[in-house]
Design a protein around this motif. Structure first.
Motif, short mmCIF file in Angstrom:
data_model
loop_
_atom_site.label_atom_id
_atom_site.label_comp_id
_atom_site.label_asym_id
_atom_site.label_seq_id
_atom_site.Cartn_x
_atom_site.Cartn_y
_atom_site.Cartn_z
N ASP A 8 76.16 86.52 -58.62
CA ASP A 8 74.91 85.86 -58.34
C ASP A 8 74.36 86.21 -60.81
O ASP A 8 73.23 85.34 -60.35
CB ASP A 8 74.01 87.56 -58.19
CG ASP A 8 73.99 87.41 -55.92
OD1 ASP A 8 74.88 85.80 -55.71
OD2 ASP A 8 73.79 88.41 -55.46
N GLN A 9 75.08 87.01 -61.07
CA GLN A 9 74.74 86.93 -61.85
C GLN A 9 74.75 85.46 -63.41
O GLN A 9 74.03 84.99 -63.62
CB GLN A 9 75.23 88.11 -63.04
CG GLN A 9 75.00 89.73 -62.57
CD GLN A 9 75.70 90.68 -63.30
OE1 GLN A 9 76.83 90.36 -63.42
NE2 GLN A 9 74.79 91.69 -63.76
N ALA A 10 75.85 84.87 -62.73
CA ALA A 10 76.24 83.52 -63.35
C ALA A 10 75.26 83.09 -62.76
O ALA A 10 75.21 81.40 -63.26
CB ALA A 10 77.65 83.41 -63.33
N HIS A 11 74.81 82.46 -61.01
CA HIS A 11 73.81 81.92 -60.81
C HIS A 11 72.55 81.93 -61.66
O HIS A 11 71.60 80.47 -61.92
CB HIS A 11 73.79 81.88 -59.10
CG HIS A 11 72.32 81.21 -58.93
ND1 HIS A 11 72.78 79.86 -58.66
CD2 HIS A 11 71.23 81.25 -58.02
CE1 HIS A 11 71.70 79.17 -58.14
NE2 HIS A 11 71.22 80.42 -57.87
N ILE A 12 72.36 83.16 -61.24
CA ILE A 12 71.04 83.34 -62.15
C ILE A 12 70.19 83.06 -63.75
O ILE A 12 70.27 81.60 -64.37
CB ILE A 12 70.78 85.00 -62.19
CG1 ILE A 12 70.31 85.21 -60.53
CG2 ILE A 12 69.00 84.91 -63.01
CD1 ILE A 12 69.83 86.67 -60.08
N ALA A 13 72.25 83.05 -64.48
CA ALA A 13 71.79 82.57 -66.04
C ALA A 13 72.29 81.06 -65.48
O ALA A 13 71.32 80.33 -66.94
CB ALA A 13 73.01 83.50 -66.51
N GLU A 14 72.98 80.43 -65.03
CA GLU A 14 73.07 79.49 -65.46
C GLU A 14 71.30 78.71 -64.54
O GLU A 14 71.19 77.85 -65.96
CB GLU A 14 74.34 78.71 -64.04
CG GLU A 14 73.68 77.45 -64.01
CD GLU A 14 75.10 76.74 -63.07
OE1 GLU A 14 75.40 75.68 -63.25
OE2 GLU A 14 75.68 77.68 -62.27
N SER A 15 70.90 79.09 -63.86
CA SER A 15 69.19 78.94 -63.40
C SER A 15 68.39 78.17 -64.50
O SER A 15 67.91 77.53 -64.95
CB SER A 15 68.90 79.59 -62.04
OG SER A 15 67.03 79.10 -61.81
N PHE A 16 68.95 80.20 -65.05
CA PHE A 16 67.97 80.41 -66.31
C PHE A 16 68.14 78.73 -67.35
O PHE A 16 66.90 78.28 -67.93
CB PHE A 16 67.57 81.54 -66.82
CG PHE A 16 66.78 82.03 -67.89
CD1 PHE A 16 65.74 82.14 -67.44
CD2 PHE A 16 67.53 81.85 -69.19
CE1 PHE A 16 65.43 82.24 -68.92
CE2 PHE A 16 67.19 82.13 -70.15
CZ PHE A 16 65.58 82.06 -70.08
N HIS A 17 69.47 78.96 -67.51
CA HIS A 17 69.15 78.07 -68.61
C HIS A 17 69.24 76.67 -68.33
O HIS A 17 68.87 75.93 -69.27
CB HIS A 17 70.87 77.98 -69.04
CG HIS A 17 71.60 77.40 -70.09
ND1 HIS A 17 71.42 77.58 -71.29
CD2 HIS A 17 72.47 76.31 -70.43
CE1 HIS A 17 71.83 76.66 -72.51
NE2 HIS A 17 72.76 75.72 -71.14
N LEU A 18 69.14 76.07 -67.58
CA LEU A 18 68.61 74.83 -67.08
C LEU A 18 67.61 74.63 -67.23
O LEU A 18 67.09 73.83 -67.48
CB LEU A 18 69.39 74.66 -65.75
CG LEU A 18 70.65 74.38 -65.47
CD1 LEU A 18 71.20 73.87 -64.32
CD2 LEU A 18 71.23 72.95 -66.35
N ASN A 19 66.66 75.82 -66.58
CA ASN A 19 65.06 75.35 -67.11
C ASN A 19 64.61 75.66 -68.10
O ASN A 19 64.05 75.17 -68.54
CB ASN A 19 64.38 76.74 -66.34
CG ASN A 19 64.82 76.75 -64.10
OD1 ASN A 19 65.29 75.18 -64.27
ND2 ASN A 19 63.91 77.84 -64.17
#
Length: 83
Positions: A8-19
């Motif tokens: 989940d941390q990788a998904h949250i970090a990737e989502s934050f990075h894209l935004n």
């Protein structure tokens, strides 16, 4: 039985990075549009394109988007919220 492990941390970090990338690119584009409009106000040689720039600014930067639609697009209402 092997169960996949979800990070989940990788998904949250990737989502934050894209935004964050999208926000930075949008802010940079807005900065360039405003500076080109300011240049057209200073230089008389840009007077013909001034109206085009003004319409571009009105059509792209000065449009209102309510917070609810932004949160819905990001999927905020689809997930559980911890208070």
């Amino acid at each position: 039985m092997n169960h996949p492990f979800y990070n989940d941390q990788a998904h949250i970090a990737e989502s934050f990075h894209l935004n964050e990338d999208y926000i930075v690119q949008t802010a940079r584009l807005a900065f360039f549009k405003i500076n080109s409009y300011k240049l057209s106000l200073i230089k008389a040689s840009f007077c013909k394109s001034r109206e085009e720039l003004q319409e571009n600014l009105k059509g792209s930067l000065f449009n209102f988007t309510d917070c609810g639609s932004i949160l819905a697009d990001l999927g905020f209402f689809m997930s559980e919220v911890d208070n």
